[in-house]
Design a protein around this motif. Structure first.
Motif, short mmCIF file in Angstrom:
data_model
loop_
_atom_site.label_atom_id
_atom_site.label_comp_id
_atom_site.label_asym_id
_atom_site.label_seq_id
_atom_site.Cartn_x
_atom_site.Cartn_y
_atom_site.Cartn_z
N TRP A 234 -4.34 -4.94 8.60
CA TRP A 234 -4.70 -4.18 9.79
C TRP A 234 -5.96 -3.39 9.45
N ALA A 235 -6.58 -2.86 10.48
CA ALA A 235 -7.93 -2.31 10.30
C ALA A 235 -7.98 -0.79 10.17
N GLU A 236 -6.83 -0.12 10.14
CA GLU A 236 -6.86 1.34 10.17
C GLU A 236 -7.38 1.98 8.89
N ARG B 3 1.87 -5.68 9.88
CA ARG B 3 3.02 -4.98 10.47
C ARG B 3 4.18 -5.92 10.73
N GLN B 4 3.92 -7.23 10.73
CA GLN B 4 4.97 -8.22 10.97
C GLN B 4 5.64 -8.68 9.68
N ALA B 5 5.23 -8.13 8.55
CA ALA B 5 5.77 -8.60 7.27
C ALA B 5 7.28 -8.43 7.19
N THR C 224 -3.49 -1.27 2.26
CA THR C 224 -2.85 -1.93 3.40
C THR C 224 -2.03 -3.12 2.94
N ILE C 225 -2.50 -3.82 1.91
CA ILE C 225 -1.74 -4.98 1.41
C ILE C 225 -0.44 -4.51 0.78
N ARG C 226 -0.51 -3.45 -0.01
CA ARG C 226 0.71 -2.93 -0.64
C ARG C 226 1.70 -2.42 0.41
N GLU C 227 1.18 -1.83 1.47
CA GLU C 227 2.07 -1.36 2.53
C GLU C 227 2.74 -2.53 3.24
N ALA C 228 1.98 -3.60 3.50
CA ALA C 228 2.58 -4.80 4.10
C ALA C 228 3.65 -5.37 3.18
N ALA C 229 3.35 -5.44 1.88
CA ALA C 229 4.32 -5.98 0.92
C ALA C 229 5.60 -5.16 0.91
N ALA D 226 8.04 -6.35 3.59
CA ALA D 226 8.62 -7.68 3.46
C ALA D 226 9.93 -7.64 2.69
N ALA D 227 10.84 -8.53 3.04
CA ALA D 227 12.15 -8.56 2.39
C ALA D 227 12.08 -9.06 0.96
#
Length: 300
Positions: free
Chosen positions: A141-143, A227-229, A251-256, A259-260
């Motif tokens: 995401w771009a935030e 956000r869909q991770a 942002t990548i770490r937050e997406a990870a 994820a389950a």
């Protein structure tokens, strides 16, 4: 290590033909498969063939494709980036690989890099038949940009996007802007060393063109695949470049974290460092190990 054959293949997506390379390992038994595509305006000959070769030598079939409007694929106007269309291209590519003789349709993985890393998260979140995902230096995401964008540049991009959107509404040729460049360039994506970085992965005869229809700018604010991770049910491997000036590692770490079943590999390089030595071999080795672990562990 398996011997590998590569053949040309096309498949239809949205009424146009997408160009692809199909890599097949020399093995008599059905094999797992990996669908691959590149990032923002990029095309398959920009070092993705090197990754595909490594995965195929490890015993995986690989379908590596260009998006519509880019590279060797059809689609007019050229250099038109549509998130909706590119997600459709992924879905068509997955269906194509699943239908290939000698490929196990139940063991299909996705591999996407940069903006393609965004797409594999979005696709896997809704296609729960996907067995594994590699999201390499993915846009989430771009935030949280890595660098501050001067107000003048932001306004210039918005004006260009408005102009190009008007062209599209009137049926006129697109208003193009430079796609990638250094901070002093009037380009969509800029960072120190970006021009040298993109040059390092682009062969002299590449089909890549350093321009893009400016209307894509309006899609970035609403596209948040990271956000869909939490909806991704299969294992996902996130590859991070710690010095990435385009995509924030945070942002990548937050997406990870959403994820389950996620794992992370991190490398001390910028955005383009994962594609070339001295780190390419390590990145490809780690991603291959992940794919084999999740695609072949239960195979007889």
């Amino acid at each position: 290590m398996n011997s590998v054959t590569r053949s040309d293949l096309t498949f239809r997506s949205g009424g146009d033909e997408c160009a692809a390379w199909l890599y097949r390992p020399d093995t008599p038994t059905p094999v797992p498969g990996v669908v691959m595509a590149h990032g923002f305006t990029a095309v398959r000959d920009q070092r993705l063939d090197a990754y595909a070769q490594v995965f195929a030598e490890a015993g995986l079939a690989v379908l590596l494709f260009d998006y519509r409007h880019f590279g060797a694929s059809a689609g007019e106007p050229r250099q038109l980036l549509s998130v909706k269309h590119q997600l459709q291209d992924w879905e068509a590519a997955i269906a194509t690989l699943r239908a290939q003789p000698g490929v196990d349709p139940q063991r299909i993985a996705l591999w996407g890099t940069s903006f393609g890393g965004a797409h594999v998260q979005a696709v896997a979140a809704r296609d729960h038949g996907i067995a594994a995902v590699v999201a390499q230096i993915p846009f989430c995401w771009a935030e949280k940009p890595q660098q501050k964008v001067p107000l003048g540049k932001t306004l210039g991009l918005l004006f260009a996007a408005l102009r190009d959107s008007l062209h599209g509404a009137l049926g006129l040729p697109p208003h193009y802007i430079q796609a990638i460049g250094d901070p002093d360039d009037h380009a969509a994506m800029t960072s120190p060393g970006a021009a040298a970085g993109i040059a390092s992965i682009t062969p002299a005869d590449s089909g890549w063109r350093n321009r893009v229809a400016a209307r894509f700018v309006f899609q970035l604010a609403t596209y948040k695949p990271g956000r869909q991770a939490g909806d991704i049910r299969c294992p996902i491997h996130y590859t991070i470049a710690e010095q990435d000036a385009f995509i924030s590692p945070a942002t990548i770490r937050e997406a990870a974290s959403l994820a389950a079943d996620a794992e992370i590999s991190s490398y001390p390089c910028g955005h383009f460092g994962v594609y070339v030595e001295p780190l390419f071999s390590a990145v490809a080795r780690d991603e291959t190990a992940f794919l084999l672990r999740h695609l072949t562990a239960d195979a007889d």
